[in-house]
Scaffold this active site. Structure first.
Site, PDB file in Angstrom:
ATOM      1  N   CYS A  90       0.831  -1.200   0.000  1.00 54.06           N
ATOM      2  CA  CYS A  90       0.000   0.000   0.000  1.00 54.06           C
ATOM      3  C   CYS A  90       0.866   1.251   0.000  1.00 54.06           C
ATOM      4  O   CYS A  90       1.863   1.340   0.718  1.00 54.06           O
ATOM      5  CB  CYS A  90      -0.915  -0.015   1.224  1.00 54.06           C
ATOM      6  SG  CYS A  90      -1.821   1.533   1.485  1.00 54.06           S
ATOM      7  N   CYS A  93       0.584   5.119   3.458  1.00 55.30           N
ATOM      8  CA  CYS A  93       1.380   5.572   4.596  1.00 55.30           C
ATOM      9  C   CYS A  93       2.861   5.538   4.232  1.00 55.30           C
ATOM     10  O   CYS A  93       3.336   4.575   3.627  1.00 55.30           O
ATOM     11  CB  CYS A  93       1.138   4.689   5.818  1.00 55.30           C
ATOM     12  SG  CYS A  93      -0.512   4.883   6.541  1.00 55.30           S
ATOM     13  N   CYS A 178      -7.923  -0.896   7.225  1.00 55.89           N
ATOM     14  CA  CYS A 178      -6.958   0.211   7.174  1.00 55.89           C
ATOM     15  C   CYS A 178      -6.791   0.726   8.596  1.00 55.89           C
ATOM     16  O   CYS A 178      -7.751   1.200   9.210  1.00 55.89           O
ATOM     17  CB  CYS A 178      -7.459   1.320   6.257  1.00 55.89           C
ATOM     18  SG  CYS A 178      -6.393   2.790   6.247  1.00 55.89           S
ATOM     19  N   TYR A 301     -10.789  30.325  -1.143  1.00 56.52           N
ATOM     20  CA  TYR A 301     -10.858  28.860  -1.264  1.00 56.52           C
ATOM     21  C   TYR A 301     -11.654  28.352  -0.056  1.00 56.52           C
ATOM     22  O   TYR A 301     -11.225  27.459   0.669  1.00 56.52           O
ATOM     23  CB  TYR A 301      -9.467  28.224  -1.304  1.00 56.52           C
ATOM     24  CG  TYR A 301      -8.479  28.948  -2.190  1.00 56.52           C
ATOM     25  CD1 TYR A 301      -8.384  28.660  -3.549  1.00 56.52           C
ATOM     26  CD2 TYR A 301      -7.638  29.928  -1.663  1.00 56.52           C
ATOM     27  CE1 TYR A 301      -7.472  29.341  -4.366  1.00 56.52           C
ATOM     28  CE2 TYR A 301      -6.733  30.618  -2.473  1.00 56.52           C
ATOM     29  CZ  TYR A 301      -6.657  30.317  -3.812  1.00 56.52           C
ATOM     30  OH  TYR A 301      -5.755  30.984  -4.610  1.00 56.52           O
ATOM     31  N   GLU A 325     -15.081  30.589  -3.578  1.00 56.40           N
ATOM     32  CA  GLU A 325     -14.883  29.145  -3.737  1.00 56.40           C
ATOM     33  C   GLU A 325     -15.274  28.755  -5.158  1.00 56.40           C
ATOM     34  O   GLU A 325     -16.273  29.262  -5.695  1.00 56.40           O
ATOM     35  CB  GLU A 325     -15.738  28.387  -2.714  1.00 56.40           C
ATOM     36  CG  GLU A 325     -15.930  26.910  -2.963  1.00 56.40           C
ATOM     37  CD  GLU A 325     -14.633  26.130  -2.976  1.00 56.40           C
ATOM     38  OE1 GLU A 325     -14.504  25.227  -3.831  1.00 56.40           O
ATOM     39  OE2 GLU A 325     -13.748  26.423  -2.140  1.00 56.40           O
ATOM     40  N   ASP A 369      -6.864  29.182   2.153  1.00 53.43           N
ATOM     41  CA  ASP A 369      -6.570  27.755   2.317  1.00 53.43           C
ATOM     42  C   ASP A 369      -6.579  27.127   0.927  1.00 53.43           C
ATOM     43  O   ASP A 369      -7.510  26.407   0.562  1.00 53.43           O
ATOM     44  CB  ASP A 369      -7.636  27.123   3.226  1.00 53.43           C
ATOM     45  CG  ASP A 369      -7.354  25.667   3.550  1.00 53.43           C
ATOM     46  OD1 ASP A 369      -6.279  25.162   3.162  1.00 53.43           O
ATOM     47  OD2 ASP A 369      -8.210  25.023   4.196  1.00 53.43           O
ATOM     48  N   CYS A 396      -1.397  22.764   3.028  1.00 52.42           N
ATOM     49  CA  CYS A 396      -1.219  21.320   3.147  1.00 52.42           C
ATOM     50  C   CYS A 396       0.061  20.861   2.461  1.00 52.42           C
ATOM     51  O   CYS A 396       0.384  19.672   2.502  1.00 52.42           O
ATOM     52  CB  CYS A 396      -2.423  20.572   2.579  1.00 52.42           C
ATOM     53  SG  CYS A 396      -2.740  20.907   0.834  1.00 52.42           S
TER      54      CYS A 396
END
Length: 443
Positions: A90, A93, A178, A301, A325, A369, A396
């Site tokens: 996977c 992670c 998960c 945003y 937005e 954001d 992010c």
């Protein structure tokens, strides 16, 4: 010199290397004896490993690789708690093999490097102490995994089994559980049933309500299966022709809770995936901006209106908030969520197109954001021209944040403070909140 790519491929070649520093994206940098650069997953800085190449050839600037044998492990290494974490498995992670504290240190090193390289700032110059703070409740012992992810997008293989994509691949790793999925997602039992004809299944467990939702994306021509999950759930489908999301049964939205308000989020729309993220980020933004009664504010945003709602509460009836937005459904949700505020307006469209049309020439405070790519030079320069007392930038992606900080600096804004939060444990992702202010008005 090899005559074609197949002959020059180095995939499968193995190199014994010493692992260097962490790099942005969930891997570390190493060099072969011949000087080839390797971006290695499943490794930790300072280790001696055998790395197997997964991508690249003799003409590549760098090679991608997995650590398949650890000869000299780091003191920060643990056995990955998840059986699906590791080379060839996977890709969700990145740091299951690192102690929780080490994961946060690695993320902090990445943020610091991006600030230095792209914005020319040290952590001290950015008003940051260099730490990445775990979300409340996420301090777990090494070997345990916080179950935090309230939205999980499962891929479906040709046999109808739900799983997760392998790293940089369309290949599906079937799973039976998960570990980072929130309890509300796991309780739906998506992994325990077949999904014939589906391309993906997204499971959503709202924070602050019992709302559960499944969004099905069929393969072309496939019929939706009869959904019989372990819990009451609303079901949506993604239309293969127009890409729109349509209600099959139940509500078309889930109710999320943050900052003592309830927010409607429809059609599988964006909401922070960690259950503590929305409150954590609102708190950081408001502490940084220090809104005053009567302030005029922008929320760019704005999604379903999370920050606009928090701003409206604090600027009061004498203040005003404009949200922008691009998503049509998100705008509908934001207008619904903020309908009690007479002085809040939400406009639909891209920020760089809508903001100039508003005629706004000055504003007191701004929160933005943006998506992972960042706001960009044009938008940063425009925002700087509005003379805001403070700007809160929620990011992010630390590389995009650092680039945009440099654009703001070109127009006279400096970073007052920066905070980093580990809202995506076990992955390489990190959330930052930077507070900017005019350089000549530093408090």
């Amino acid at each position: 010199m090899p005559k074609n790519a197949a002959e020059s491929s180095l995939v499968g070649e193995e190199y014994e290397v010493e692992v260097g520093p962490v790099a942005h994206g969930g891997h570390c940098i190493a060099r072969t004896a011949e000087g080839r650069v390797l971006f290695v997953r499943h490794a930790l800085p300072g280790e001696r490993i055998v790395a197997r190449v997964t991508e690249g050839d003799e003409t590549s600037r760098f090679l991608r690789a997995d650590a398949v044998t650890v000869l000299d492990p780091s003191k920060d290494r643990i056995e990955a708690p998840c059986p699906y974490a590791g080379p060839g498995k996977c890709g969700g992670c990145d740091w299951q093999h690192a102690k929780p504290g080490a994961q946060r240190r690695l993320k902090g090193e990445v943020v610091a490097e991006q600030l230095r390289r792209l914005a020319g700032l040290t952590p001290e110059e950015a008003g940051w102490d260099g730490t990445v703070v775990p979300a409340e409740g996420d301090k777990v012992p090494a070997g345990e995994v916080p179950a935090w992810r309230t939205r999980v997008q499962y891929a479906v293989d040709a046999d109808g089994r739900a799983g997760l994509r392998k790293h940089r691949s369309h290949e599906v790793q079937p799973i039976d559980r998960c570990l980072i999925a929130a309890p509300g997602v796991s309780e739906l039992g998506v992994e325990n049933r077949d999904w014939p004809g589906m391309d993906s299944v997204e499971a959503i467990a709202a924070t602050g309500s019992q709302d559960r939702q499944v969004v099905l994306t069929p393969r072309p021509g496939a019929r939706l299966p009869l959904v019989e999950l372990d819990k009451p759930v609303s079901v949506l489908r993604v239309d293969e022709k127009d890409g729109g999301v349509h209600r099959v049964h139940g509500r078309a939205f889930v109710r999320e809770r943050a900052d003592d308000r309830t927010y409607r989020v429809g059609n599988g729309g964006f909401w922070q995936v960690h259950p503590k993220a929305a409150d954590t980020l609102v708190r950081a933004v408001m502490q940084g901006l220090l809104p005053r009664k009567g302030d005029t504010a922008l929320d760019l945003y704005c999604g379903a209106g999370l920050f606009a709602g928090a701003l409206a509460d604090r600027v009061g009836e004498a203040g005003a908030v404009l949200g922008i937005e691009s998503g049509k459904r998100a705008v509908e949700d934001a207008r619904h969520n903020l309908r009690d505020f007479d002085r809040v307006r939400v406009e639909q469209g891209k920020v760089e197109q809508v903001l100039p049309r508003t005629g706004i020439t000055e504003v007191d405070i701004i929160v933005l954001d943006p998506p992972r790519a960042g706001a960009g030079k044009q938008t940063a320069h425009h925002l700087a021209s509005l003379g805001a007392r403070r700007i809160a930038y929620v990011a992010c992606d630390p590389a995009a944040l650092a680039r945009d900080i440099a654009y703001f600096a070109e127009k006279g804004y400096r970073v007052r403070t920066l905070r980093a939060f580990d809202l995506f444990p076990m992955t390489h992702h990190v959330e930052c909140v930077a507070i900017l202010e005019p350089a000549e008005k530093g408090l």
